[in-house]
Scaffold this motif. Structure first.
Motif, PDB file in Angstrom:
ATOM      1  N   CYS A 110       0.835  -1.207   0.000  1.00  0.00           N
ATOM      2  CA  CYS A 110       0.000   0.000   0.000  1.00  0.00           C
ATOM      3  C   CYS A 110       0.864   1.249   0.000  1.00  0.00           C
ATOM      4  N   GLY A 111       1.997   1.195   0.739  1.00  0.00           N
ATOM      5  CA  GLY A 111       2.897   2.347   0.764  1.00  0.00           C
ATOM      6  C   GLY A 111       3.498   2.631  -0.596  1.00  0.00           C
ATOM      7  N   ILE A 112       3.852   1.563  -1.319  1.00  0.00           N
ATOM      8  CA  ILE A 112       4.405   1.732  -2.663  1.00  0.00           C
ATOM      9  C   ILE A 112       3.385   2.388  -3.585  1.00  0.00           C
ATOM     10  N   LYS A 113       2.139   1.912  -3.496  1.00  0.00           N
ATOM     11  CA  LYS A 113       1.096   2.475  -4.342  1.00  0.00           C
ATOM     12  C   LYS A 113       0.844   3.944  -4.012  1.00  0.00           C
ATOM     13  N   LEU A 114       0.859   4.284  -2.702  1.00  0.00           N
ATOM     14  CA  LEU A 114       0.663   5.677  -2.301  1.00  0.00           C
ATOM     15  C   LEU A 114       1.826   6.546  -2.791  1.00  0.00           C
ATOM     16  N   TRP A 115       3.044   5.989  -2.709  1.00  0.00           N
ATOM     17  CA  TRP A 115       4.219   6.713  -3.220  1.00  0.00           C
ATOM     18  C   TRP A 115       4.054   7.011  -4.706  1.00  0.00           C
ATOM     19  N   ASP A 116       3.669   5.982  -5.453  1.00  0.00           N
ATOM     20  CA  ASP A 116       3.498   6.168  -6.894  1.00  0.00           C
ATOM     21  C   ASP A 116       2.450   7.230  -7.192  1.00  0.00           C
ATOM     22  N   PHE A 117       1.367   7.207  -6.403  1.00  0.00           N
ATOM     23  CA  PHE A 117       0.263   8.140  -6.661  1.00  0.00           C
ATOM     24  C   PHE A 117       0.621   9.548  -6.198  1.00  0.00           C
ATOM     25  N   GLY A 118       1.257   9.659  -5.022  1.00  0.00           N
ATOM     26  CA  GLY A 118       1.504  10.978  -4.450  1.00  0.00           C
ATOM     27  C   GLY A 118       2.644  11.733  -5.116  1.00  0.00           C
ATOM     28  N   PHE A 119       3.658  10.972  -5.533  1.00  0.00           N
ATOM     29  CA  PHE A 119       4.831  11.636  -6.096  1.00  0.00           C
ATOM     30  C   PHE A 119       4.929  11.464  -7.610  1.00  0.00           C
ATOM     31  N   ALA A 120       3.932  10.832  -8.172  1.00  0.00           N
ATOM     32  CA  ALA A 120       3.922  10.624  -9.629  1.00  0.00           C
ATOM     33  C   ALA A 120       5.237  10.046 -10.118  1.00  0.00           C
ATOM     34  N   ALA A 121       5.793   9.171  -9.277  1.00  0.00           N
ATOM     35  CA  ALA A 121       7.057   8.520  -9.636  1.00  0.00           C
ATOM     36  C   ALA A 121       7.015   7.074  -9.149  1.00  0.00           C
ATOM     37  N   THR A 122       7.648   6.207  -9.894  1.00  0.00           N
ATOM     38  CA  THR A 122       7.636   4.783  -9.570  1.00  0.00           C
ATOM     39  C   THR A 122       8.957   4.370  -8.941  1.00  0.00           C
ATOM     40  N   LEU A 123       8.860   3.674  -7.811  1.00  0.00           N
ATOM     41  CA  LEU A 123      10.070   3.157  -7.178  1.00  0.00           C
ATOM     42  C   LEU A 123      10.706   2.091  -8.060  1.00  0.00           C
ATOM     43  N   PRO A 124      12.016   1.971  -8.018  1.00  0.00           N
ATOM     44  CA  PRO A 124      12.679   0.934  -8.829  1.00  0.00           C
ATOM     45  C   PRO A 124      12.165  -0.463  -8.447  1.00  0.00           C
ATOM     46  N   LYS A 125      11.955  -1.301  -9.431  1.00  0.00           N
ATOM     47  CA  LYS A 125      11.440  -2.652  -9.192  1.00  0.00           C
ATOM     48  C   LYS A 125      12.363  -3.461  -8.283  1.00  0.00           C
ATOM     49  N   TRP A 126      13.690  -3.254  -8.398  1.00  0.00           N
ATOM     50  CA  TRP A 126      14.629  -4.042  -7.584  1.00  0.00           C
ATOM     51  C   TRP A 126      14.478  -3.756  -6.088  1.00  0.00           C
ATOM     52  N   LEU A 127      13.825  -2.632  -5.752  1.00  0.00           N
ATOM     53  CA  LEU A 127      13.669  -2.261  -4.351  1.00  0.00           C
ATOM     54  C   LEU A 127      12.491  -2.976  -3.691  1.00  0.00           C
ATOM     55  N   TYR A 128      11.582  -3.520  -4.530  1.00  0.00           N
ATOM     56  CA  TYR A 128      10.366  -4.123  -3.973  1.00  0.00           C
ATOM     57  C   TYR A 128      10.680  -5.292  -3.027  1.00  0.00           C
ATOM     58  N   VAL A 129      11.502  -6.232  -3.505  1.00  0.00           N
ATOM     59  CA  VAL A 129      11.781  -7.436  -2.705  1.00  0.00           C
ATOM     60  C   VAL A 129      12.451  -7.093  -1.375  1.00  0.00           C
ATOM     61  N   PRO A 130      13.514  -6.256  -1.368  1.00  0.00           N
ATOM     62  CA  PRO A 130      14.104  -5.899  -0.063  1.00  0.00           C
ATOM     63  C   PRO A 130      13.101  -5.256   0.878  1.00  0.00           C
TER      64      PRO A 130
END
Length: 596
Positions: free
Chosen positions: A26-46
């Motif tokens: 949920c935090g990742i989705k909020l980040w994407d929505f709030g900052f109009a930027a996508t976190l790097p995929k490699w960061l998801y697993v860690p």
């Protein structure tokens, strides 16, 4: 089909395991929505992986903060915590396990109490355990704040494979029901009928005498366990399981010790499985809630209990069949059986089948009482004889009292035993140093405050916190019993030390527990131990430890302090205390012409 214990544990914790990664998602989705930027995929697993230890860390710090606030609100403090080098107290757990396997009983806990005080918080696998040897706090657990402490769900979960729903594994109304149901079978009239004791004592002592005459020492612990098993089963079932009929064990060095028929005797198979089940139950208690991860693929207790059930179920089914036949003949009905009083000659098994036809409920209750009636008494008699082998002066004085009161052959009565003050002192001193149940545990059901002691602040106990306590360590405290607390001296229960230490503070001696859950079989145990000791010492005038056969403690124990330095046997405990690999003794027969 039953799921493996480890799978059950994982399934039961799936919500807790999924919540942190779900919050990260949920935090990742909020980040994407709030900052109009996508976190790097490699960061998801860690992030997903790290969310679990982070959530655990946050929950631990929050619990600590909450408990400190609540303690301050109640004008109290938290129990001092034992520091650990590894996360979750893994080093403490490792030391605990090592001590359980190879150490002297209570060593680790005694050291922690010396360093931090008699009440400490020992955190293992992130679970707080408020351990105490303080009589005022044991009194609170067992009596004054009884309503605030239960056996608790963790204890129930750990010992359910062994004890089921019996009296020792139940709380609240279920416990009250079991307690009221068994109480009539420990009335004065029932426990003062010594015919059962006499029958099996004569058998055991006769075999003891014959084996000694062959020139072999005898494992007294094994022999007395057979005596108490036969006595307990006759008391409970109305007929004994004839474990003494298998004969006594020979020393390991004898070729006669390798006897397949002996090992396969049904009573021996049952007794061995029952002990192994208790050891496995005690071992899992070290791990707290996650014990299933240690027994991931199979329940180690259940496999031993299945052996026990094969032995005991035919006896129980016979009793149920008897009741069914009487019902079909119209001689009894369920209602009039439940409402009537216990009648003369009725056994506990007879009484139980009148309440229920559920084999599991009956079996659980019988096995609970059997542990209490067999193992604790056998352990006490074992350690009395061990102490007599180390203190011939005590043996001589005890025999003098026995011979002066009942002579060399007369069967003792209840009145005889009451007059034997030194006999009771010997038993009590053994129970002080070697209590049948050395460690026990409760769980707080509500926020509780233990009073301050000697000017210290009260101690706050959060709800749902396990509170283990040890009468083994309590009974050996020099500040409570005097500088000679670790010495075996029955006179402390007879001379001025009684009024100096015990009389003003009775909760320093609680071998049978106290409060509402005090042992119902306390007087039964005293009677059985006293009766057997009288009969034994009417027959034998000397006892010595067979050190050529006995499994002795490691040589380095002699360099320690206290009783550890002088022990000649390795004491261990599961639910009750016992001697590792037995207590091997030689005894000298008394002269027929002996008199006081």
């Amino acid at each position: 089909m039953e799921l493996p214990p480890g799978i059950v544990y994982i399934i039961s914790n799936i919500p807790r395991l999924l919540l942190p990664p779900a919050l990260v998602y949920c935090g990742i989705k909020l980040w994407d929505f709030g900052f109009a930027a996508t976190l790097p995929k490699w960061l998801y697993v860690p992030l997903y992986v790290l969310s679990l230890p982070l959530a655990l860390t946050c929950s631990v710090f929050y619990a600590d903060w909450r408990d400190k606030r609540q303690a301050a609100f109640h004008g109290a403090v938290l129990a001092p915590r034992v520091t650990s080098r590894w996360p979750g107290g893994l080093d403490t757990l490792a030391t605990n396990l090592q001590n359980f396997r190879n150490g002297y009983m209570g060593d680790m806990l005694e050291q922690q109490c010396k360093e931090h005080g008699q009440t400490v918080n020992i955190r293992i696998l992130f679970e707080n355990r408020i351990f105490t040897t303080e009589p005022e706090y044991i009194k609170a657990i067992l009596a004054t704040k009884f309503a605030s402490f239960d056996k608790g769900p963790i204890f129930w979960d750990q010992v359910n494979s062994l004890l089921g729903t019996g009296v020792f594994n139940s709380d609240a109304d279920i416990w009250k029901f079991h307690r009221s149901m068994t109480r009539p079978f420990f009335s004065r009239d029932r426990i003062s009928h010594f015919d059962i004791f006499e029958k099996h004592a004569e058998d055991a002592i006769g075999q003891l005498k014959a084996r000694l005459r062959e020139g072999y020492p005898v494992d007294f612990q094994d022999m007395i366990s057979r005596f108490t098993l036969d006595s307990a089963t006759e008391f409970l079932f109305g007929k004994d399981v004839c474990s003494l009929s298998a004969g006594l064990v020979y020393p390991p060095s004898s070729p006669l010790s390798k006897n397949v028929a002996f090992e396969n005797h049904p009573a021996n198979v049952f007794a061995h499985a029952f002990i192994e089940a208790q050891i496995a139950t005690s071992y899992r208690g070290r791990f707290g809630k996650p014990w299933r991860l240690v027994e991931f693929w199979s329940d180690r207790v259940k496999k031993h209990m299945d052996v026990c059930y094969k032995f005991i179920d035919p006896i129980l089914k016979e009793a149920l069949a008897k009741k069914k036949a009487l019902k079909e003949a119209g001689l009894i009905s369920d209602q009039n059986q439940k409402d009537r009083e216990v009648v003369e000659g009725e056994t506990l098994l007879d009484h139980l089948v009148n309440y229920t036809e559920d084999l599991t409920v009956i079996r659980d209750e019988i096995l609970n009482i059997m542990i209490a009636g067999r193992d604790t008494t056998a352990g006490t008699l074992t350690f009395v004889v061990y102490m007599l082998s180390q203190h011939p002066d005590v043996l001589h004085r005890l025999r003098e009292e026995i011979l002066s009161k009942v002579g060399s052959s007369r069967r003792p009565t209840l009145e005889d035993m009451r007059d034997m003050k030194y006999l009771r002192a010997v038993i009590n001193e053994t129970l002080r140093l070697y209590p049948a149940v050395p460690f026990n545990v409760r769980t707080s059901t509500a926020p509780t405050v233990w009073p301050g002691i000697k000017g210290s602040k009260p101690i706050y106990i959060p709800p749902n916190t396990r509170t283990p306590y040890s009468v083994f360590l309590l009974h050996r405290r020099k500040d409570l019993w005097g500088p000679d607390a670790e010495q075996f001296d029955p006179d402390r229960f007879l001379d001025e030390r009684l009024n100096k230490y015990l009389t003003p503070n009775p909760f320093i001696f609680v071998p049978f527990n106290a409060g509402p859950r005090i042992c119902l079989g306390q007087q039964f145990a005293y009677n059985e131990v006293s009766f057997f000791l009288i009969r034994l010492l009417q027959t034998f005038s000397s006892v010595s430890l067979a050190e050529d056969v006995q499994t002795l403690p490691p040589a380095e124990w002699a360099k320690a302090s206290g009783r550890k330095a002088v022990e000649k046997v390795i004491i261990k405990g599961h639910l009750t205390m016992y001697a590792h690999e037995g207590v091997w003794v030689r005894m000298g027969e008394a002269s027929h012409t002996e008199s006081v």
